[in-house]
Design a protein around this motif. Structure first.
Motif, short mmCIF file in Angstrom:
data_model
loop_
_atom_site.label_atom_id
_atom_site.label_comp_id
_atom_site.label_asym_id
_atom_site.label_seq_id
_atom_site.Cartn_x
_atom_site.Cartn_y
_atom_site.Cartn_z
N ARG A 49 34.99 7.98 66.18
CA ARG A 49 34.96 6.68 66.86
C ARG A 49 34.81 5.56 65.84
N ARG A 50 33.91 5.75 64.84
CA ARG A 50 33.71 4.73 63.81
C ARG A 50 34.97 4.54 62.98
N GLU A 51 35.66 5.65 62.65
CA GLU A 51 36.89 5.54 61.87
C GLU A 51 37.97 4.80 62.63
N ARG A 52 38.09 5.06 63.93
CA ARG A 52 39.10 4.36 64.73
C ARG A 52 38.78 2.88 64.83
N GLN A 53 37.52 2.54 65.01
CA GLN A 53 37.14 1.13 65.09
C GLN A 53 37.37 0.43 63.76
N GLY A 54 37.11 1.12 62.66
CA GLY A 54 37.35 0.56 61.35
C GLY A 54 38.83 0.30 61.11
N ASP A 57 39.85 -2.88 63.07
CA ASP A 57 39.36 -4.11 62.48
C ASP A 57 40.18 -4.53 61.28
N GLU A 58 40.69 -3.58 60.49
CA GLU A 58 41.42 -3.91 59.27
C GLU A 58 42.84 -4.39 59.56
N SER A 59 43.40 -4.06 60.72
CA SER A 59 44.80 -4.43 61.01
C SER A 59 44.98 -5.89 61.31
#
Length: 59
Positions: A49-54, A57-59
């Protein structure tokens, strides 16, 4: 004959449903394994979940 209609010795010869110490240890180990697996799955879920949210945010 007892009042409930069964003879006394027949109830004494019925098998007992007691837990042996080996069975108890096995159940404790199995329960511990279930908790460890559940904890690892929870950690994986949170990390994904944290990786997907990260990534969002970067896009």
């Amino acid at each position: 004959m007892p009042p409930h209609g069964r003879p006394g010795p027949a109830t004494e010869s019925a098998p007992r449903r007691e837990l042996s110490s080996t069975s108890a240890v096995g159940l404790v180990l199995a329960g511990g394994a279930v908790l460890v697996i559940a904890g690892q799955l929870l950690r994986l879920r949170l990390r994904l979940r944290r990786e997907r949210q990260g990534d969002v945010d970067e896009s």
